[in-house]
Design a protein around this motif. Structure first.
Motif, PDB file in Angstrom:
ATOM      1  N   UNK A 101      40.112  43.873  49.659  1.00  0.00           N
ATOM      2  CA  UNK A 101      41.011  43.272  50.643  1.00  0.00           C
ATOM      3  C   UNK A 101      40.630  41.838  50.968  1.00  0.00           C
ATOM      4  N   UNK A 102      39.332  41.567  51.031  1.00  0.00           N
ATOM      5  CA  UNK A 102      38.888  40.243  51.452  1.00  0.00           C
ATOM      6  C   UNK A 102      39.072  39.171  50.385  1.00  0.00           C
ATOM      7  N   UNK A 103      39.534  39.552  49.189  1.00  0.00           N
ATOM      8  CA  UNK A 103      39.833  38.554  48.161  1.00  0.00           C
ATOM      9  C   UNK A 103      41.244  37.988  48.317  1.00  0.00           C
ATOM     10  N   UNK A 104      42.038  38.558  49.220  1.00  0.00           N
ATOM     11  CA  UNK A 104      43.407  38.069  49.428  1.00  0.00           C
ATOM     12  C   UNK A 104      43.366  36.700  50.095  1.00  0.00           C
ATOM     13  N   UNK A 105      44.104  35.748  49.521  1.00  0.00           N
ATOM     14  CA  UNK A 105      44.243  34.430  50.146  1.00  0.00           C
ATOM     15  C   UNK A 105      45.582  34.280  50.842  1.00  0.00           C
ATOM     16  N   UNK A 106      46.600  35.005  50.362  1.00  0.00           N
ATOM     17  CA  UNK A 106      47.885  35.007  51.057  1.00  0.00           C
ATOM     18  C   UNK A 106      48.785  36.102  50.521  1.00  0.00           C
ATOM     19  N   UNK A 107      49.730  36.492  51.355  1.00  0.00           N
ATOM     20  CA  UNK A 107      50.790  37.396  50.942  1.00  0.00           C
ATOM     21  C   UNK A 107      51.905  36.502  50.400  1.00  0.00           C
ATOM     22  N   UNK A 108      52.287  36.708  49.151  1.00  0.00           N
ATOM     23  CA  UNK A 108      53.286  35.850  48.525  1.00  0.00           C
ATOM     24  C   UNK A 108      54.689  36.388  48.750  1.00  0.00           C
TER      25      UNK A 108
END
Length: 151
Positions: free
Chosen positions: A83-90
């Motif tokens: 989860x912590x690798x997410x930079x943004x919801x596209x």
């Protein structure tokens, strides 16, 4: 603050990844993007309700189910890349099993969008589609898929 810490702060626990109901994987990565398969509103391995929104299922109830779908999609992303690798919801794509004449699909899928905004803040702002359909797998009222960017 990490996204995992944000979920904990909100009192939210990621569920186990829902087992696929056909021949697919819950999430797939290509480059810096992760695509989730459509996620149904499973809770503890079962659908809490079946039926058409605007018929057997009210719009507010369906909005809650869309939130559950988004949570299940995050669980699929977490299992694949963390989860912590997410930079943004596209992007969010939402499908609503709609009774004849029901046109409130955008408000239903707001359940997913608002939840993602609550968790990710500005990084949760996304493009979106909200589509009414005749039927969804297993009679589910709502299905949501995500495209997320990872870093």
């Amino acid at each position: 603050m990490s996204w995992s810490a944000r979920l904990k702060e909100l009192g939210i626990e990621l569920p186990a990844v829902a087992a696929p109901v056909a021949a697919y994987v819950p999430a797939a990565r290509t480059g810096s993007l992760v695509y989730t398969s459509g996620q149904l509103p499973f809770v503890a391995g079962a659908l809490p309700a079946t039926g058409k929104v605007g018929g057997q299922i009210g719009a507010d109830e369906a909005k809650d189910y869309a939130r559950t779908c988004a949570l299940n999609a995050l669980a699929a992303v977490d299992a694949l890349v963390g989860l912590d690798s997410i930079t943004r919801i596209v992007k969010v794509v939402g499908f609503v099993a709609s009774a004849e004449g029901f046109t409130g699909q955008p408000a239903v899928i707001n359940g997913a969008s608002e939840f993602l905004g609550e968790v990710f803040g500005e990084a949760g702002q996304h493009a979106r589609s909200a589509v009414g359909v005749a039927e969804l797998p297993l009679g589910a009222p709502v299905e949501v898929e995500l495209i997320v960017e990872i870093g």
